[in-house]
Design a protein around this motif. Sequence first.
Motif, PDB file in Angstrom:
ATOM      1  N   PRO A  95      42.666  53.013  30.702  1.00 16.68           N
ATOM      2  CA  PRO A  95      42.196  53.287  32.062  1.00 16.68           C
ATOM      3  C   PRO A  95      43.251  52.944  33.111  1.00 16.68           C
ATOM      4  CG  PRO A  95      41.306  51.203  31.298  1.00 16.68           C
ATOM      5  CD  PRO A  95      42.069  51.789  30.134  1.00 16.68           C
ATOM      6  N   VAL A  96      43.030  53.431  34.324  1.00 11.79           N
ATOM      7  CA  VAL A  96      43.877  53.057  35.454  1.00 11.79           C
ATOM      8  C   VAL A  96      43.710  51.562  35.694  1.00 11.79           C
ATOM      9  CG1 VAL A  96      44.317  53.403  37.912  1.00 11.79           C
ATOM     10  CG2 VAL A  96      43.635  55.338  36.471  1.00 11.79           C
ATOM     11  N   ALA A  97      44.805  50.850  35.873  1.00 10.13           N
ATOM     12  CA  ALA A  97      44.753  49.401  36.053  1.00 10.13           C
ATOM     13  C   ALA A  97      44.288  49.025  37.463  1.00 10.13           C
ATOM     14  CB  ALA A  97      46.129  48.788  35.792  1.00 10.13           C
ATOM     15  N   ASP A  98      43.604  47.887  37.546  1.00  8.13           N
ATOM     16  CA  ASP A  98      43.278  47.235  38.825  1.00  8.13           C
ATOM     17  C   ASP A  98      42.362  48.042  39.730  1.00  8.13           C
ATOM     18  OD1 ASP A  98      44.956  45.075  38.111  1.00  8.13           O
ATOM     19  OD2 ASP A  98      46.707  46.147  38.867  1.00  8.13           O
ATOM     20  N   THR A  99      41.496  48.877  39.155  1.00  5.13           N
ATOM     21  CA  THR A  99      40.461  49.517  39.972  1.00  5.13           C
ATOM     22  C   THR A  99      39.197  48.664  39.887  1.00  5.13           C
ATOM     23  OG1 THR A  99      39.782  50.904  38.096  1.00  5.13           O
ATOM     24  CG2 THR A  99      41.353  51.842  39.668  1.00  5.13           C
ATOM     25  N   PRO A 100      38.381  48.609  40.949  1.00  6.21           N
ATOM     26  CA  PRO A 100      37.197  47.750  40.941  1.00  6.21           C
ATOM     27  C   PRO A 100      36.149  48.242  39.952  1.00  6.21           C
ATOM     28  CG  PRO A 100      37.261  49.076  42.936  1.00  6.21           C
ATOM     29  CD  PRO A 100      38.557  49.299  42.241  1.00  6.21           C
ATOM     30  N   THR A 101      35.400  47.309  39.371  1.00  6.99           N
ATOM     31  CA  THR A 101      34.343  47.652  38.417  1.00  6.99           C
ATOM     32  C   THR A 101      32.977  47.115  38.838  1.00  6.99           C
ATOM     33  OG1 THR A 101      34.973  45.714  37.090  1.00  6.99           O
ATOM     34  CG2 THR A 101      35.901  47.843  36.444  1.00  6.99           C
ATOM     35  N   HIS A 102      32.916  45.949  39.487  1.00  9.24           N
ATOM     36  CA  HIS A 102      31.657  45.386  39.978  1.00  9.24           C
ATOM     37  C   HIS A 102      31.814  45.114  41.470  1.00  9.24           C
ATOM     38  CE1 HIS A 102      29.827  44.665  36.015  1.00  9.24           C
ATOM     39  NE2 HIS A 102      31.057  44.379  35.623  1.00  9.24           N
ATOM     40  N   ILE A 103      30.967  45.736  42.287  1.00  6.86           N
ATOM     41  CA  ILE A 103      31.078  45.565  43.730  1.00  6.86           C
ATOM     42  C   ILE A 103      29.711  45.226  44.298  1.00  6.86           C
ATOM     43  CG2 ILE A 103      31.696  46.649  45.919  1.00  6.86           C
ATOM     44  CD1 ILE A 103      33.578  48.471  44.371  1.00  6.86           C
ATOM     45  N   ALA A 104      29.631  44.093  45.012  1.00  5.79           N
ATOM     46  CA  ALA A 104      28.376  43.693  45.642  1.00  5.79           C
ATOM     47  C   ALA A 104      28.046  44.650  46.780  1.00  5.79           C
ATOM     48  CB  ALA A 104      28.478  42.267  46.164  1.00  5.79           C
ATOM     49  N   ILE A 105      26.770  44.940  46.928  1.00  5.36           N
ATOM     50  CA  ILE A 105      26.320  45.851  47.973  1.00  5.36           C
ATOM     51  C   ILE A 105      26.238  45.105  49.290  1.00  5.36           C
ATOM     52  CG2 ILE A 105      24.273  47.110  48.794  1.00  5.36           C
ATOM     53  CD1 ILE A 105      23.904  48.011  45.877  1.00  5.36           C
ATOM     54  N   ALA A 106      26.692  45.765  50.364  1.00  4.43           N
ATOM     55  CA  ALA A 106      26.641  45.168  51.697  1.00  4.43           C
ATOM     56  C   ALA A 106      25.220  44.746  52.021  1.00  4.43           C
ATOM     57  CB  ALA A 106      27.136  46.169  52.741  1.00  4.43           C
ATOM     58  N   GLY A 107      25.084  43.515  52.515  1.00  3.46           N
ATOM     59  CA  GLY A 107      23.763  42.985  52.842  1.00  3.46           C
ATOM     60  C   GLY A 107      23.192  42.157  51.726  1.00  3.46           C
TER      61      GLY A 107
END
Length: 357
Positions: free
Chosen positions: A242-254
Motif C-alpha cells: 500500500p501507499v505509505a503513511d496514509t491515515p487509516t483511523h480518523i476520529a469524527i469531528a465532535g
Amino acid sequence: MRKEAALVVVLGVLGWCAAPASAAPNVLAQWTLDEGAGQVAADTSGQGNNGELGGSAAPDAADPAWVPGHDGTTALGFDGSSYVTVPDTGVLEPATLAVDAWVRRSGSPGRWRYVLSKGSLGCDRSAYGLYSGWSGGMAFYVSSASEYTISPEVSSATVWDGAWHHVIGSYDGDRVRLWIDGSQVGAGTAAGMAIAYTSGSRGIYIGTYRGSCDLGFHGAIDDVTVWDDSPPEATTGPVIAPVADTPTHIAIAGAAGGGAAPGGTKSSPQGCLRVTLSRRTIPVHRKTRLKATVRRNGRGVAGVRVLVSGKGVTTTGPRTNRKGTTKIAVRATRAGRLKVKIRGQKTSCTAPTVRAR
C-alpha cells in the motif's frame, strides 16, 4: 465482475461428511450500465434499486455520458460534475458489505474523488465510500458514530494508468480491505464497528459525493455492485504494497479526539469550513462582485455553495472551483451587516460578515 452469476455446485462423496460452508455473499444492487442510452441505470439484482442519470428524469447537465465499457458493452463517463442518483433504501445498509466496480482513467483524479458514496454528512463523510483516498489512488472506508476506518490505499500509478481495473472495497466486521484486479492491497485495516447509517442524507451516488461540498470523479465507471460481504473475486493474495503513511483511523469531528474528513482535508474544529472574502464592505444600491474562498486547514474545497444573506439581500454564487473559490454578485438595498455562510454547514460554525454602507 462477470455479467453472469456463477453457479456453485456442492458435491457430496459417499462415506465422507463435508464441513458446513459459510453462506455465499448476496448481491444487494448491481448496475451493469449496459443500457447504452437513456436516463436509467437499471439494478439487475432484482432488488429494484434503479439509478437515475443526473439530477432529474429528463436529460440535464449533470448526466454522465455513455461510453464503451470494459467488456465490450457500455459504461458511464463522468466529468467531475455528473453523477447517478440512487434513492435511499435500507437494502443498501448491511452490517458488512463490499463495493465492487470497474474504473478507468489516465492520471490521478485528485484526492477524495468518489466512485460510490452512501449518504453524506456535510463535507465530512459517507456511511461507506469507494474513492481516491488521501493519496489520489484508491481506497475504501466505513464510518461509525465516532470514527471512520480507511483501507490501505493503492497508488495512483497502479490504478490510474489509462486501463480498466477491477476494484473491490469491503468491510467484513473485522477489517476494512481493498483489492485491485484480484490482488489485496496490504493486509486490511483492523476495525470492529457498527456502520452509522442514520447521520445526514442516506441516498447513494455513483460518480460523486454530494453534501455541503461535491467531490465528483472524472473518468469511466462500469459494473458497479454492492454485496453484503466480500464477493468471490476478493481473494487473500497476492498482496500489493500500500501507499505509505496514509491515515487509516480518523476520529469524527465532535467525537472524542476531533476529526479529519476523507471527503475533504483535515477538519477545522467541529468540522467547519472557513470562508475568506475579497472585501468586507460593499456599497448600497450597487451590484458588487465578491470573491469567496472556502478552505479546510489551508486547502481549497471544491463544490461548495456560498450564500450571502441579510435584510434586503439573499444571493448564492456558483459552486466553488477546484481552488475553492467562487464569485458572487451582491446588491444590497439597505445598509447593514450581511452574513456569508456555506450552504448546509451547521449554524455553530463561524460565519464572516460583509457590511453594506
